[in-house]
Design a protein around this motif. Structure first.
Motif, PDB file in Angstrom:
ATOM      1  N   PRO A 286      15.945 -31.085   7.399  1.00 30.46           N
ATOM      2  CA  PRO A 286      16.132 -29.720   6.261  1.00 30.46           C
ATOM      3  C   PRO A 286      14.892 -28.624   6.634  1.00 30.46           C
TER       4      PRO A 286
ATOM      5  N   TRP B 225      16.526 -21.435   9.399  1.00 29.93           N
ATOM      6  CA  TRP B 225      18.255 -20.461   9.201  1.00 29.93           C
ATOM      7  C   TRP B 225      17.973 -19.716   8.075  1.00 29.93           C
ATOM      8  N   ALA B 226      17.029 -20.500   6.306  1.00 31.52           N
ATOM      9  CA  ALA B 226      17.484 -19.525   5.361  1.00 31.52           C
ATOM     10  C   ALA B 226      15.784 -18.047   5.587  1.00 31.52           C
TER      11      ALA B 226
ATOM     12  N   CYS C 206      17.867 -16.528  -1.012  1.00 30.79           N
ATOM     13  CA  CYS C 206      17.528 -17.374   0.537  1.00 30.79           C
ATOM     14  C   CYS C 206      17.212 -18.900   0.173  1.00 30.79           C
TER      15      CYS C 206
ATOM     16  N   THR D 275      25.205 -16.497   2.684  1.00 33.56           N
ATOM     17  CA  THR D 275      24.079 -18.171   2.209  1.00 33.56           C
ATOM     18  C   THR D 275      25.015 -18.316   0.936  1.00 33.56           C
TER      19      THR D 275
ATOM     20  N   TRP E 247      17.590 -26.060   8.030  1.00 37.18           N
ATOM     21  CA  TRP E 247      17.912 -25.507   7.243  1.00 37.18           C
ATOM     22  C   TRP E 247      16.960 -24.416   6.423  1.00 37.18           C
ATOM     23  N   TRP E 248      15.882 -25.248   6.679  1.00 39.50           N
ATOM     24  CA  TRP E 248      14.571 -23.682   5.946  1.00 39.50           C
ATOM     25  C   TRP E 248      14.605 -22.210   7.184  1.00 39.50           C
TER      26      TRP E 248
ATOM     27  N   ALA F  14      18.219 -22.240   1.101  1.00 38.72           N
ATOM     28  CA  ALA F  14      16.852 -23.822   1.315  1.00 38.72           C
ATOM     29  C   ALA F  14      16.412 -24.725   0.941  1.00 38.72           C
ATOM     30  N   ASN F  15      16.738 -24.598  -0.446  1.00 35.88           N
ATOM     31  CA  ASN F  15      15.649 -25.361  -1.780  1.00 35.88           C
ATOM     32  C   ASN F  15      17.066 -26.050  -1.610  1.00 35.88           C
TER      33      ASN F  15
ATOM     34  N   ALA G  31      18.202 -28.766   1.747  1.00 29.24           N
ATOM     35  CA  ALA G  31      17.065 -29.089   2.594  1.00 29.24           C
ATOM     36  C   ALA G  31      16.585 -30.410   1.249  1.00 29.24           C
TER      37      ALA G  31
ATOM     38  N   TYR H 104      20.579 -23.444  -6.204  1.00 30.22           N
ATOM     39  CA  TYR H 104      21.014 -21.562  -6.412  1.00 30.22           C
ATOM     40  C   TYR H 104      21.286 -21.238  -7.761  1.00 30.22           C
TER      41      TYR H 104
END
Length: 362
Positions: free
Chosen positions: A15, A21-22, A135, A45, A18-19, A139-140, A143, A62
């Motif tokens: 996770p 990257w975001a 963005c 995204t 992912w955060w 991530a939310n 992850a 998202y």
């Protein structure tokens, strides 16, 4: 027996990757107000989320962040229409009734002429903030909050619990609202007010908070080892100073409000203080990790793609590459090649991240 498709996950991506990257994509969005680049970041995204999200409850958050972004843009445009002055442009679209204000509010207007330049400026500014929110929403959605909690350093144990619970709260609200609307439709009630939806959602959130508190207490959350008071105070001060240095350095790098060597020095000192304090503070936490998440090549590739996207945009902004900021609101948005390539590299997680594997079983 008929074969049934079952979703299996050979190894979910870390996770933290992912955060990171975001956050890299959010940094890239913070460096431009070009609507072409902002729409491209949003498309990148969204494509990664559609390609790599799971069926977990938080994976559907998202869309909620997209709606929140639209609300932000709408509020920005409405406020700009109400408060903008003629000095922001000469192309008058329409005129609103103007409210007279007292003398102490000289220079501020409420209503009056609304220009095209003011509305486009508000649209671009609101679009930048909306894309940054999306963005974070990506991530939310990608992850797992629970796995993110396991990956945090021991010194941030209590803070991590609070943050992960807060991050889990938002998508769960969306899931509850969707479930309540579906239940109302099954009963033949196609129309409902905000109160009829908000009250059951609030009641469910309170019930979950009580159950979560009891479950966390039964599992030993919040219990720490004995550490001398002087060491605790020193660790807290170092963590606070380190976080302040990191915030100052990141803010200076993003806003160009400080010389680059000074901003980089503040960021480096903050990182060293924070890492040192975390290494000492982890002695307070007497917990073990069961099957920790690995950090392998896919994680490095995902983080690198976000870092390249952010680095490309930051470098282009520092060198004054034309196209990141528009010369005026009525100018046709250009398409700068280098920033576009940097943003497109952010699509790498859709390929390098471990995908969902469909396997037929009897």
């Amino acid at each position: 027996m008929r074969a049934v498709d079952r979703l299996t996950f050979p190894r979910a991506l870390h996770p933290g990757a992912w955060w990171l990257w975001a956050l890299g994509m959010a940094v890239a969005a913070s460096r431009t107000r070009n609507p072409v680049l902002l729409v491209l970041i949003l498309a990148v995204t969204g494509f990664v989320v559609a390609a790599r999200r799971t069926d977990a409850p938080w994976a559907h958050s998202y869309a909620a962040f997209l709606k929140l972004g639209l609300v932000v843009i709408g509020l920005r445009v409405v406020l700009q229409a109400l408060l903008s002055t003629r000095s922001q442009g000469n192309t008058v679209l329409f005129t609103l009734p103007q409210v007279p204000l007292p003398d102490w509010a000289n220079g501020v207007k409420l209503g009056g002429e609304v220009t095209l330049e003011a509305l486009l400026t508000a649209l671009y500014d609101g679009g930048q903030l909306a894309v940054m929110l999306c963005c974070v929403g990506a991530a939310n959605a990608l992850a797992s909050p629970r796995r993110l909690l396991k990956s945090l350093p021991g010194a941030l144990y209590e803070m991590g619990v609070a943050c992960v619970v807060a991050l889990t709260f938002a998508p769960q609200l969306v899931t509850d609202a969707r479930r309540i609307r579906a239940a109302r439709r099954l009963r033949g009630r196609t129309r409902g007010s905000f109160r009829t939806t908000a009250m059951p959602v609030l009641e469910g959130a309170l019930d979950r908070s009580v159950e979560l508190a009891a479950a966390m207490d039964s599992r030993g959350y919040g219990r720490t080892a004995h550490v001398p008071p002087a060491q605790r105070r020193l660790t807290a001060v170092c963590v606070l100073l380190g976080l302040l240095g990191i915030l100052l350095g990141v803010y200076a790098l993003l806003t160009d409000s400080m010389a680059f060597p000074l901003a980089a020095s503040a960021l480096a000192i903050g990182l060293l203080l924070a890492l040192g304090a975390m290494a000492v503070g982890r002695q307070r936490v007497t917990r073990t990790r069961y099957r920790p998440d690995p950090w392998a090549l896919p994680e490095w590739l995902v983080v690198a793609s976000g870092a390249i996207a952010a680095g490309t945009m930051v470098t282009a902004a520092a060198r004054g590459v034309p196209g990141l900021l528009l010369a005026g609101p009525l100018v046709v948005p250009p398409v700068p090649l280098v920033p576009v390539v940097g943003v497109l590299i952010g699509l790498a997680p859709a390929v390098v991240a471990p995908p969902q594997v469909r396997r037929a079983v009897a």
